[in-house]
Design an enzyme around this catalytic site. Structure first.
Site, PDB file in Angstrom:
ATOM      1  CG  ASN A 172      -3.085   3.926   0.809  1.00 53.40           C
ATOM      2  OD1 ASN A 172      -4.224   4.123   1.218  1.00 53.40           O
ATOM      3  ND2 ASN A 172      -2.683   2.736   0.406  1.00 53.40           N
ATOM      4  CD  GLU A 226      -2.026   4.116  -6.223  1.00 52.92           C
ATOM      5  OE1 GLU A 226      -2.158   3.387  -5.205  1.00 52.92           O
ATOM      6  OE2 GLU A 226      -1.825   5.323  -6.153  1.00 52.92           O
ATOM      7  CG  HIS A 240      -2.141  -0.220  -4.014  1.00 54.49           C
ATOM      8  ND1 HIS A 240      -2.440   1.078  -3.715  1.00 54.49           N
ATOM      9  CD2 HIS A 240      -2.557  -0.952  -2.945  1.00 54.49           C
ATOM     10  CE1 HIS A 240      -3.021   1.134  -2.527  1.00 54.49           C
ATOM     11  NE2 HIS A 240      -3.095  -0.079  -2.046  1.00 54.49           N
ATOM     12  CB  SER A 246      -0.844   0.062   1.275  1.00 57.30           C
ATOM     13  OG  SER A 246      -1.658  -1.049   1.396  1.00 57.30           O
TER      14      SER A 246
END
Ligand SMILES: NC(=O)c1ccc[n+]([C@@H]2O[C@H](COP(=O)([O-])OP(=O)(O)OC[C@H]3O[C@@H](n4cnc5c(N)ncnc54)[C@H](O)[C@@H]3O)[C@@H](O)[C@H]2O)c1
Length: 283
Positions: A191, A153, A141, A120
């Site tokens: 994130n 991602e 991701h 992450s």
């Protein structure tokens, strides 16, 4: 450009199970590996139930449902991954654990295989440095829950080759998902923006700005998000949230990413969210 045939997914937690399921649905042969047999048993039951629900709602066809039942092998040994041509790592969000795993995999899995990590937040260039195949190493991701969420991602590290990037984008398309490319900085795009919001919600809770329910209600109804930040943190796992904040804090070297003391305290208490049936809320 050939697409992968045999995919190895390591870590049968919330993310690894979803990743294994979507690869099987799309026709890949999958080996799902976890160190803990009990985790594998739970993963198998969870994957079968999820595919059944998706099939009942006509989100996947009968062939995809059948593939989920037959094309995933559940294994405890990394040696089962020797012939895989694509690896996706989805174990705990800790650099030391991931680094050791990639070091081990590098000598087990055929040299041509691509290694992808579902981290992450940990920089891809850093995780690639544990292997001898830095040009065949990339970030993929996935979002939680994987069978539902459209986005993957994709993060190329400094040494990731263009051919690895193109093959990854093609694989994302085969999974019928959408890719968003991010540069390789801590937290990537999603994130970097999401986790500081969740962290701030814990700071607000700690200060008594509102109850957990009111903080979540405020953000849900006031900013049109499907889940409030504290509810979402419980869903992601508070340990994972804390690990991501630590990566942002140390990786960016900026105090604005300091993890909330309350978030730390919940993790110390083992209140990790839905997966332990207790986090900010009880389940
Ligand atoms: N939870 C989320 O919403 C989310 C979203 C996107 C990405 N991620 C990332 O995905 C990864 C996994 O997260 P999760 O929420 O699935 O965690 P989880 O705690 O649900 O599962 C982790 C699994 O890895 C296994 N494991 C740990 N070390 C292992 C090893 N050395 N070999 C084999 N198995 C091992 C554990 O037994 C466990 O089953 C993390 O890097 C996390 O940051 C999580």
């Amino acid at each position: 450009m050939s697409s992968p045939q045999q995919v190895g997914v390591i870590g049968a937690g919330q993310m690894g199970t979803g990743i294994a399921q979507v690869f099987a649905q799309s026709g890949f042969s999958v080996f799902l590996v976890d160190a803990k047999p009990v985790q594998l048993a739970q993963a198998e039951a969870g994957i079968r139930a999820s595919a059944r629900r998706l099939h009942e709602k006509a989100k996947i066809d009968a062939a995809a449902y059948e593939r989920v039942q037959t094309q995933i092998r559940y294994e405890t040994q990394l040696s089962s991954l020797q012939a895989c041509d694509w690896i996706i790592e989805a174990i705990v969000e800790q650099e030391a654990a991931k680094g050791q795993l990639f070091r081990d995999l590098d000598s087990i899995v055929q040299p041509e295989a691509i290694f992808a990590t579902n981290t992450s937040s940990i920089p891809i260039t850093r995780l690639a440095s544990y292997t001898q195949r830095r040009d065949r190493f990339i970030g993929m991701h996935f979002m939680n829950p994987v069978p539902i969420m459209k986005l993957v991602e994709v993060i190329a590290g400094l040494e990731t080759s263009d051919s690895t990037l193109q093959r990854t984008l093609a694989t994302v398309a085969l999974l019928q998902k959408e890719a968003a490319c991010s540069k390789d900085y801590p937290g990537f795009i999603v994130n970097r923006i999401l986790m500081p919001m969740i962290n701030e919600a814990f700071c607000a809770l700690q200060e008594g700005l509102g109850t957990a329910q009111d903080i979540d209600k405020g953000m849900k109804l006031g900013t049109n998000q499907p889940m409030g930040p504290l509810e979402l943190a419980d869903f992601i796992g508070l340990d994972t949230c804390l690990s991501i904040m630590n990566v942002l804090f140390h990786g960016m070297g900026d105090p604005r990413y300091r993890p909330s003391p309350l978030l730390r305290q919940y993790v110390d208490a083992g209140r990790l969210g839905r997966k332990t049936k207790r986090g900010v809320y009880e389940y």
